[in-house]
Motif scaffolding. Structure first.
Motif, PDB file in Angstrom:
ATOM      1  N   SER A  64      48.281  35.446  39.489  1.00  0.00           N
ATOM      2  CA  SER A  64      48.448  34.610  38.296  1.00  0.00           C
ATOM      3  C   SER A  64      48.978  33.235  38.675  1.00  0.00           C
ATOM      4  O   SER A  64      49.744  33.092  39.637  1.00  0.00           O
ATOM      5  N   GLY A  65      48.572  32.232  37.929  1.00  0.00           N
ATOM      6  CA  GLY A  65      48.864  30.843  38.269  1.00  0.00           C
ATOM      7  C   GLY A  65      50.325  30.538  38.512  1.00  0.00           C
ATOM      8  O   GLY A  65      50.666  29.763  39.402  1.00  0.00           O
ATOM      9  N   THR A  66      51.222  31.150  37.739  1.00  0.00           N
ATOM     10  CA  THR A  66      52.640  30.839  37.887  1.00  0.00           C
ATOM     11  C   THR A  66      53.219  31.389  39.180  1.00  0.00           C
ATOM     12  O   THR A  66      54.257  30.922  39.648  1.00  0.00           O
ATOM     13  N   ASN A  67      52.583  32.405  39.762  1.00  0.00           N
ATOM     14  CA  ASN A  67      53.091  33.024  40.990  1.00  0.00           C
ATOM     15  C   ASN A  67      52.344  32.584  42.243  1.00  0.00           C
ATOM     16  O   ASN A  67      52.819  32.813  43.358  1.00  0.00           O
ATOM     17  N   TYR A  68      51.191  31.966  42.055  1.00  0.00           N
ATOM     18  CA  TYR A  68      50.311  31.684  43.181  1.00  0.00           C
ATOM     19  C   TYR A  68      50.971  30.786  44.232  1.00  0.00           C
ATOM     20  O   TYR A  68      51.003  31.117  45.426  1.00  0.00           O
ATOM     21  N   ASN A  69      51.473  29.647  43.802  1.00  0.00           N
ATOM     22  CA  ASN A  69      52.031  28.687  44.767  1.00  0.00           C
ATOM     23  C   ASN A  69      53.227  29.261  45.519  1.00  0.00           C
ATOM     24  O   ASN A  69      53.367  29.041  46.728  1.00  0.00           O
ATOM     25  N   THR A  70      54.068  30.011  44.820  1.00  0.00           N
ATOM     26  CA  THR A  70      55.238  30.596  45.469  1.00  0.00           C
ATOM     27  C   THR A  70      54.824  31.583  46.551  1.00  0.00           C
ATOM     28  O   THR A  70      55.334  31.542  47.685  1.00  0.00           O
ATOM     29  N   ASN A  73      53.067  29.647  49.536  1.00  0.00           N
ATOM     30  CA  ASN A  73      54.025  28.918  50.379  1.00  0.00           C
ATOM     31  C   ASN A  73      54.792  29.867  51.292  1.00  0.00           C
ATOM     32  O   ASN A  73      55.010  29.590  52.477  1.00  0.00           O
ATOM     33  N   THR A  74      55.195  31.003  50.733  1.00  0.00           N
ATOM     34  CA  THR A  74      55.920  31.998  51.532  1.00  0.00           C
ATOM     35  C   THR A  74      55.031  32.549  52.640  1.00  0.00           C
ATOM     36  O   THR A  74      55.464  32.693  53.795  1.00  0.00           O
ATOM     37  N   ALA A  75      53.776  32.846  52.298  1.00  0.00           N
ATOM     38  CA  ALA A  75      52.852  33.418  53.277  1.00  0.00           C
ATOM     39  C   ALA A  75      52.513  32.419  54.380  1.00  0.00           C
ATOM     40  O   ALA A  75      52.412  32.785  55.558  1.00  0.00           O
ATOM     41  N   LEU A  76      52.339  31.152  54.018  1.00  0.00           N
ATOM     42  CA  LEU A  76      52.034  30.134  55.026  1.00  0.00           C
ATOM     43  C   LEU A  76      53.207  29.981  55.999  1.00  0.00           C
ATOM     44  O   LEU A  76      53.019  29.905  57.216  1.00  0.00           O
ATOM     45  N   THR A  77      54.399  29.939  55.461  1.00  0.00           N
ATOM     46  CA  THR A  77      55.586  29.790  56.303  1.00  0.00           C
ATOM     47  C   THR A  77      55.744  30.979  57.251  1.00  0.00           C
ATOM     48  O   THR A  77      56.140  30.815  58.416  1.00  0.00           O
ATOM     49  N   GLY A  79      53.317  32.806  58.377  1.00  0.00           N
ATOM     50  CA  GLY A  79      52.116  33.018  59.181  1.00  0.00           C
ATOM     51  C   GLY A  79      51.290  34.193  58.699  1.00  0.00           C
ATOM     52  O   GLY A  79      50.554  34.804  59.478  1.00  0.00           O
ATOM     53  N   GLU A  80      51.386  34.512  57.394  1.00  0.00           N
ATOM     54  CA  GLU A  80      50.701  35.679  56.849  1.00  0.00           C
ATOM     55  C   GLU A  80      49.762  35.309  55.699  1.00  0.00           C
ATOM     56  O   GLU A  80      49.440  36.143  54.856  1.00  0.00           O
ATOM     57  N   ALA A  81      49.311  34.086  55.676  1.00  0.00           N
ATOM     58  CA  ALA A  81      48.423  33.634  54.600  1.00  0.00           C
ATOM     59  C   ALA A  81      47.025  34.203  54.792  1.00  0.00           C
ATOM     60  O   ALA A  81      46.637  34.595  55.903  1.00  0.00           O
ATOM     61  N   PRO A  82      46.226  34.246  53.724  1.00  0.00           N
ATOM     62  CA  PRO A  82      44.859  34.763  53.831  1.00  0.00           C
ATOM     63  C   PRO A  82      43.963  33.801  54.608  1.00  0.00           C
ATOM     64  O   PRO A  82      44.343  32.667  54.904  1.00  0.00           O
ATOM     65  N   ASP A  83      42.759  34.266  54.919  1.00  0.00           N
ATOM     66  CA  ASP A  83      41.802  33.416  55.639  1.00  0.00           C
ATOM     67  C   ASP A  83      41.401  32.204  54.802  1.00  0.00           C
ATOM     68  O   ASP A  83      41.214  31.105  55.329  1.00  0.00           O
ATOM     69  N   LEU A  84      41.269  32.413  53.506  1.00  0.00           N
ATOM     70  CA  LEU A  84      40.809  31.360  52.591  1.00  0.00           C
ATOM     71  C   LEU A  84      41.788  31.256  51.424  1.00  0.00           C
ATOM     72  O   LEU A  84      42.149  32.266  50.810  1.00  0.00           O
ATOM     73  N   PHE A  85      42.201  30.042  51.109  1.00  0.00           N
ATOM     74  CA  PHE A  85      43.112  29.851  49.977  1.00  0.00           C
ATOM     75  C   PHE A  85      42.886  28.480  49.358  1.00  0.00           C
ATOM     76  O   PHE A  85      42.524  27.519  50.029  1.00  0.00           O
ATOM     77  N   GLY A  86      43.116  28.406  48.061  1.00  0.00           N
ATOM     78  CA  GLY A  86      42.928  27.156  47.348  1.00  0.00           C
ATOM     79  C   GLY A  86      44.205  26.345  47.281  1.00  0.00           C
ATOM     80  O   GLY A  86      45.297  26.899  47.140  1.00  0.00           O
ATOM     81  N   LEU A  87      44.053  25.021  47.404  1.00  0.00           N
ATOM     82  CA  LEU A  87      45.168  24.082  47.251  1.00  0.00           C
ATOM     83  C   LEU A  87      44.709  22.911  46.405  1.00  0.00           C
ATOM     84  O   LEU A  87      43.551  22.490  46.497  1.00  0.00           O
ATOM     85  N   ASN A  88      45.610  22.353  45.617  1.00  0.00           N
ATOM     86  CA  ASN A  88      45.259  21.145  44.878  1.00  0.00           C
ATOM     87  C   ASN A  88      44.927  20.036  45.866  1.00  0.00           C
ATOM     88  O   ASN A  88      45.583  19.899  46.900  1.00  0.00           O
ATOM     89  N   PRO A  89      43.903  19.238  45.557  1.00  0.00           N
ATOM     90  CA  PRO A  89      43.563  18.137  46.459  1.00  0.00           C
ATOM     91  C   PRO A  89      44.622  17.044  46.439  1.00  0.00           C
ATOM     92  O   PRO A  89      45.501  17.039  45.565  1.00  0.00           O
ATOM     93  N   GLY A  90      44.541  16.139  47.385  1.00  0.00           N
ATOM     94  CA  GLY A  90      45.499  15.039  47.424  1.00  0.00           C
ATOM     95  C   GLY A  90      46.735  15.387  48.217  1.00  0.00           C
ATOM     96  O   GLY A  90      46.660  15.998  49.288  1.00  0.00           O
ATOM     97  N   PRO A  91      47.915  15.038  47.701  1.00  0.00           N
ATOM     98  CA  PRO A  91      49.158  15.206  48.454  1.00  0.00           C
ATOM     99  C   PRO A  91      49.430  16.624  48.932  1.00  0.00           C
ATOM    100  O   PRO A  91      49.923  16.820  50.043  1.00  0.00           O
ATOM    101  N   VAL A  92      49.126  17.631  48.106  1.00  0.00           N
ATOM    102  CA  VAL A  92      49.405  19.018  48.496  1.00  0.00           C
ATOM    103  C   VAL A  92      48.566  19.419  49.702  1.00  0.00           C
ATOM    104  O   VAL A  92      49.068  20.006  50.675  1.00  0.00           O
TER     105      VAL A  92
END
Length: 406
Positions: A64-70, A73-77, A79-92
Motif C-alpha cells: 500500500s502507498g503509505t507503507n511502500y517508501n518506508t 528505504n529499509t530494504a535498500l539500506t 541490501g534486501e531490495a527487490p530486483d525491480l522497484f518504482g521510484l518517483n522521478p527527479g530528486p528521489v
C-alpha cells in the motif's frame, strides 16, 4: 514385470531430473509495486511476458502507498531490495542513483519509443536510471454523472462556480467532494492544480528559476482557494485515508473527487458500475482550468540484483506496443508514443482534459522537489486556521531551490 517397473522408475527419474533442470534454469525476478488496487491488471501484463519468456518468473508484491517508501528505504539500506522497484522521478531517483542503489541504464535501454515528456522525466544529467513502464498519470476533477444529470448541474470551470456548486449540493443533502486528506496527498494535488491554473507551464518554469514566487499576489490566490475548498470536503476528511476516500467516491458517496487517470482502475475494482466523467480542475478566478501530470513511479533495477540483464530485458519489453496498450486500456495513460485507449472513454476524457493547460507535478523537478511534501505537512494547519494563506504560501516558497540555469 521387474523390467517394466524398472523402466517406469527410470522414466520417472528422467522426468524428475528434467523438471528440476527447468526449475533451476528459471529466473525469478522480484518486483515491488504500490497500487494494490491494480494487482490483477498488472499481473495480466506480467503473465503475458512470462508466456513469451517461460524461463522468467516475475513475483509481484503489492504494498500500500503509505507503507511502500518506508519498506523500500529499509530494504535498500539492508541490501534486501527487490530486483525491480518504482521510484518517483527527479530528486528521489537521483538520490538512489548517487547512493549506488540502482543500475545506470543509459546504454542498456532504448527509450526512443517514449513520449517526449517521459524522456524528460527520466533523464537526469544526461543519464537514464529508470523506465516509466506503468505509464503516466494526469490529475483532474472526477464527477458523478448521475448526480450531476439528475440535479441539472454542470462541472464547474472556476473558483466561483466551484464554491457555489458546493453550496447547492449541500442544500440538496449531497456531499460535494470526497477528499481523503489524512496523508495530505489530495490537498497537495489540489494546490498544484490551483497554482497551475494561475501560472501555467511557463509560469512554473519561472517559479523554478526564482523569478516568480508562490507568495506573489496572483499565485497567493491559490492558497486562499485551497483553504476555502475545505468546506466542500466530506465530514472527517482529515482522518480519511486515501484508499478509503477513493472507495467512498466509487460508491457514489460524494459528487466530486480530485483524482488521477490511474484512480479509475481502482474505482472499477470497488464498483464495476461506476459512472464518472472527468474535467480539468476549476481555475482560480481569472485563471485557466488545469491538470497536472507526472510519471507513475518509473522502475529501477537494483544494483545488487543477480539478474540485471533479465530485469533490463523486461523493462525494454514493457515500453513496446502490446504492454503499453494493456496499460492504457486497463490502468492509466501510457508513455509509449502512438498508443491510444481502445474503448476507455474516461481515459479519453482525461487526455482531452489535459490538452489546454497541463503542468508537470512539483516533485519531479529538483527546484520544487520538496514543495509537494511541504504542502502535505501544512495543509491541515491551513484548513483548520492555524496558519494563514500568506504563511502557508511562504512555507511553500521557502521549500523552493531556484536554479540559475532555468
Amino acid at each position: 514385470m521387474k523390467t517394466v517397473i524398472k523402466g517406469l522408475l527410470v522414466g520417472v527419474l528422467l522426468a524428475t531430473t528434467a523438471i528440476s533442470a527447468i526449475a533451476q534454469d528459471k529466473v525469478v525476478l522480484t518486483m515491488w509495486h504500490n497500487h494494490p488496487e491494480w494487482k490483477d491488471r498488472v499481473e495480466a501484463i506480467l503473465n503475458k511476458y512470462e508466456e513469451m519468456n517461460p524461463n522468467i518468473d516475475i513475483q509481484l508484491e503489492e504494498i500500500s502507498g503509505t507503507n511502500y517508501n518506508t519498506r523500500l528505504n529499509t530494504a535498500l539500506t539492508a541490501g534486501e531490495a527487490p530486483d525491480l522497484f518504482g521510484l518517483n522521478p527527479g530528486p528521489v531517483t537521483a538520490d538512489a542513483a548517487a547512493a549506488g542503489y540502482t543500475v545506470d541504464l543509459t546504454d542498456r535501454l532504448d527509450i526512443s519509443g517514449l513520449t517526449d515528456s517521459a524522456k524528460a522525466a527520466i533523464t537526469l544529467d544526461g543519464k537514464i536510471y529508470s523506465a516509466p513502464i506503468l505509464g503516466s498519470y494526469t490529475v483532474g476533477l472526477y464527477y458523478q454523472r448521475k448526480i450531476f444529470e439528475e440535479n441539472g448541474l454542470t462541472p464547474p470551470t472556476n473558483q466561483t462556480e466551484f464554491m457555489a456548486l458546493c453550496d447547492t449540493l449541500r442544500e440538496k443533502g449531497i456531499t460535494p467532494m470526497i477528499a481523503p486528506a489524512q496523508d495530505g496527498i489530495i490537498p497537495s494535488f489540489l494546490y498544484a492544480m490551483m497554482v497551475a491554473s494561475v501560472v501555467k507551464a511557463e509560469g512554473f518554469d519561472e517559479i523554478r528559476a526564482g523569478t516568480r514566487k508562490f507568495t506573489d499576489p496572483d499565485v497567493l490566490k491559490a492558497a486562499y482557494f485551497l483553504k476555502d475548498s475545505y468546506s466542500c470536503f466530506q465530514e472527517g476528511a482529515l482522518a480519511t485515508p486515501y484508499v478509503e476516500g477513493k472507495a467512498l467516491f466509487a460508491l457514489g458517496r460524494g459528487a466530486m473527487l480530485e483524482g488521477g487517470s490511474a484512480d479509475y482502475a481502482g474505482f472499477l475494482e470497488t464498483n464495476p458500475d461506476v459512472d464518472v466523467g472527468v474535467v480539468p480542475f476549476p481555475a482560480v478566478d481569472g485563471g485557466t482550468p488545469a491538470t497536472v501530470t507526472g510519471m507513475e513511479a518509473p522502475y529501477n533495477v537494483n544494483a545488487k540484483s543477480e539478474h540485471i540483464d533479465e530485469a533490463v530485458a523486461f523493462l525494454q519489453w514493457m515500453m513496446t506496443a502490446e504492454p503499453a496498450q494493456m496499460v492504457v486500456d486497463t490502468i492509466t495513460l501510457t508513455t509509449t508514443k502512438g498508443i491510444v485507449p481502445s474503448d476507455n472513454e474516461v481515459m479519453k476524457e482525461m487526455i482531452e482534459a489535459g490538452r489546454s493547460n497541463d503542468v508537470r507535478v512539483f516533485y519531479e523537478m529538483p527546484e520544487t522537489g520538496a514543495v509537494f511534501g511541504v504542502v502535505q505537512q501544512n495543509a491541515a494547519a491551513l484548513f483548520l486556521g492555524d496558519i494563514t494563506p500568506e504563511e502557508f504560501a511562504q512555507i511553500v516558497q521557502d521549500a523552493v531551490k531556484p536554479s540559475s540555469s532555468m
